[in-house]
Design a protein around this motif. Structure first.
Motif, PDB file in Angstrom:
ATOM      1  N   UNK A 143      20.174  -0.658   4.125  1.00 25.10           N
ATOM      2  CA  UNK A 143      20.835   0.476   5.079  1.00 25.10           C
ATOM      3  C   UNK A 143      21.847   1.184   4.630  1.00 25.10           C
ATOM      4  N   UNK A 144      23.040   0.269   4.187  1.00 25.16           N
ATOM      5  CA  UNK A 144      24.326   0.571   3.721  1.00 25.16           C
ATOM      6  C   UNK A 144      24.236   1.369   2.139  1.00 25.16           C
ATOM      7  N   UNK A 145      23.053   0.906   1.519  1.00 21.87           N
ATOM      8  CA  UNK A 145      23.248   1.606   0.241  1.00 21.87           C
ATOM      9  C   UNK A 145      22.516   3.228   0.476  1.00 21.87           C
ATOM     10  N   UNK A 146      21.637   3.158   1.293  1.00 20.20           N
ATOM     11  CA  UNK A 146      20.954   4.405   1.592  1.00 20.20           C
ATOM     12  C   UNK A 146      21.873   5.307   2.241  1.00 20.20           C
ATOM     13  N   UNK A 147      22.679   4.886   3.258  1.00 25.09           N
ATOM     14  CA  UNK A 147      23.651   5.636   3.859  1.00 25.09           C
ATOM     15  C   UNK A 147      24.527   6.259   2.750  1.00 25.09           C
ATOM     16  N   UNK A 161      21.620  17.030   8.181  1.00 21.10           N
ATOM     17  CA  UNK A 161      21.558  16.173   9.493  1.00 21.10           C
ATOM     18  C   UNK A 161      20.552  15.615  10.193  1.00 21.10           C
ATOM     19  N   UNK A 162      19.240  16.048   9.723  1.00 21.55           N
ATOM     20  CA  UNK A 162      17.992  15.631  10.148  1.00 21.55           C
ATOM     21  C   UNK A 162      18.004  14.142   9.296  1.00 21.55           C
ATOM     22  N   UNK A 163      18.442  13.951   8.141  1.00 19.66           N
ATOM     23  CA  UNK A 163      18.344  12.781   7.623  1.00 19.66           C
ATOM     24  C   UNK A 163      19.170  11.898   8.185  1.00 19.66           C
ATOM     25  N   UNK A 164      20.451  12.321   8.570  1.00 20.47           N
ATOM     26  CA  UNK A 164      21.337  11.430   9.141  1.00 20.47           C
ATOM     27  C   UNK A 164      20.845  11.015  10.469  1.00 20.47           C
ATOM     28  N   UNK A 165      20.085  11.698  11.340  1.00 16.84           N
ATOM     29  CA  UNK A 165      19.634  11.388  12.683  1.00 16.84           C
ATOM     30  C   UNK A 165      18.302  10.332  12.398  1.00 16.84           C
ATOM     31  N   UNK A 166      17.573  10.732  11.321  1.00 13.62           N
ATOM     32  CA  UNK A 166      16.410   9.610  11.057  1.00 13.62           C
ATOM     33  C   UNK A 166      17.024   8.399  10.647  1.00 13.62           C
ATOM     34  N   UNK A 167      18.409   8.377   9.839  1.00 17.57           N
ATOM     35  CA  UNK A 167      18.650   7.149   9.622  1.00 17.57           C
ATOM     36  C   UNK A 167      19.297   6.495  10.849  1.00 17.57           C
ATOM     37  N   UNK A 168      20.030   7.184  11.781  1.00 13.11           N
ATOM     38  CA  UNK A 168      20.785   6.273  12.902  1.00 13.11           C
ATOM     39  C   UNK A 168      19.332   5.792  13.612  1.00 13.11           C
ATOM     40  N   UNK A 170      16.385   4.995  12.548  1.00 13.46           N
ATOM     41  CA  UNK A 170      15.982   3.731  11.740  1.00 13.46           C
ATOM     42  C   UNK A 170      16.533   2.469  12.150  1.00 13.46           C
ATOM     43  N   UNK A 171      17.989   2.870  12.091  1.00 13.11           N
ATOM     44  CA  UNK A 171      18.832   1.628  12.502  1.00 13.11           C
ATOM     45  C   UNK A 171      18.655   1.172  13.961  1.00 13.11           C
ATOM     46  N   UNK A 172      18.306   1.947  14.992  1.00 13.20           N
ATOM     47  CA  UNK A 172      18.124   1.699  16.137  1.00 13.20           C
ATOM     48  C   UNK A 172      16.855   0.897  16.351  1.00 13.20           C
ATOM     49  N   UNK A 173      15.634   1.340  15.582  1.00  9.28           N
ATOM     50  CA  UNK A 173      14.440   0.652  15.562  1.00  9.28           C
ATOM     51  C   UNK A 173      14.629  -0.777  15.043  1.00  9.28           C
ATOM     52  N   UNK A 174      15.481  -0.662  13.984  1.00 11.00           N
ATOM     53  CA  UNK A 174      15.557  -2.254  13.413  1.00 11.00           C
ATOM     54  C   UNK A 174      16.456  -3.184  14.242  1.00 11.00           C
ATOM     55  N   UNK A 175      16.978  -2.520  15.144  1.00  8.95           N
ATOM     56  CA  UNK A 175      18.138  -3.196  16.118  1.00  8.95           C
ATOM     57  C   UNK A 175      17.003  -3.895  16.838  1.00  8.95           C
TER      58      UNK A 175
END
Length: 221
Positions: A143-147, A161-168, A170-175
């Motif tokens: 996640x950090x390296x993708x970020x 912005x869509x990519x950043x929202x997607x990353x966020x 994905x982070x929520x789902x993994x949590x």
């Protein structure tokens, strides 16, 4: 200029170790001895990536560099897992191949340099000392390296912005799946948000290496 490249190579080397070593300590897996063969192998990757490659080495130099790696591999085969040796060597091969990637496919070179090599080199380090690989290690690292890659390519476009929202997301789902902790999830989101806002509105940006260093350090929280 050469001194600067050497410092960058050293920081690259350090960046590969920050999260793996901290993960081992925080999970009480620090009952190990330092493997100096692995240190040299990883140093060869970092040194080639940030210093040697900028000198545009030819085929013969790469061959000599490979021979040195193989000699080190033969010497270390009793203390290093063969899969780790292969994994580190593959990263070196990727570096050799980047010189043949045309500018048209620059994104591929970026993924190799800033995502694949840092991720799998860190995984090799963690596996050597822990003797296993945990999803709880791999996920935050990836996640950090993708970020860090997304931050570098962020230009304020809607797609960014869509990519950043997607990353966020994905982070929520993994949590929610318990792959990362709440603190890790929040840390990653804040890190990405702060970095992109600084880049967009204050025109403050840094290299991928700096973002990876900061990201890996934040994972220690």
């Amino acid at each position: 200029m050469n001194n600067r490249k050497l410092i960058v190579a050293l920081l690259e080397f350090v960046s590969y170790h920050i999260f793996p070593i901290s993960f081992l300590f925080t999970h009480h897996l620090n009952n190990y001895s330092i493997n100096f063969y692995l240190i040299v192998m990883v140093a060869m990757v970092a040194f080639y990536k940030e210093y040697v490659r900028t000198l545009k080495p030819n085929f013969y130099f790469n061959g000599l560099y490979t021979v040195c790696f193989f000699i080190l591999a033969l010497i270390s085969y009793r203390t290093l897992n063969i899969n780790v040796i292969i994994l580190v060597f593959v990263q070196l091969v990727f570096l050799y191949l980047t010189k043949n990637i045309s500018k048209k496919y620059h994104i591929l070179e970026t993924l190799i340099d800033d995502f694949i090599i840092p991720s799998f080199t860190s995984i090799a380090i963690a596996y050597t000392y822990a003797h296993f690989i945990s999803v709880n290690f791999i996920v935050p690292l990836l996640l950090i390296n993708i970020a860090a890659v997304l931050i570098i390519y962020f230009e304020g476009a809607i797609s960014d912005f869509i990519q950043l929202i997607t990353l966020a997301g994905l982070t929520l789902i993994l949590f929610l799946l318990n792959y990362i902790s709440l603190i890790t999830a929040i840390t990653i989101v804040i890190f990405v948000l702060a970095s992109t806002l600084l880049k967009e509105f204050k025109h403050i940006s840094a290299s991928n290496l700096v973002y990876r260093l900061i990201g890996n350090i934040l994972l220690l929280i």
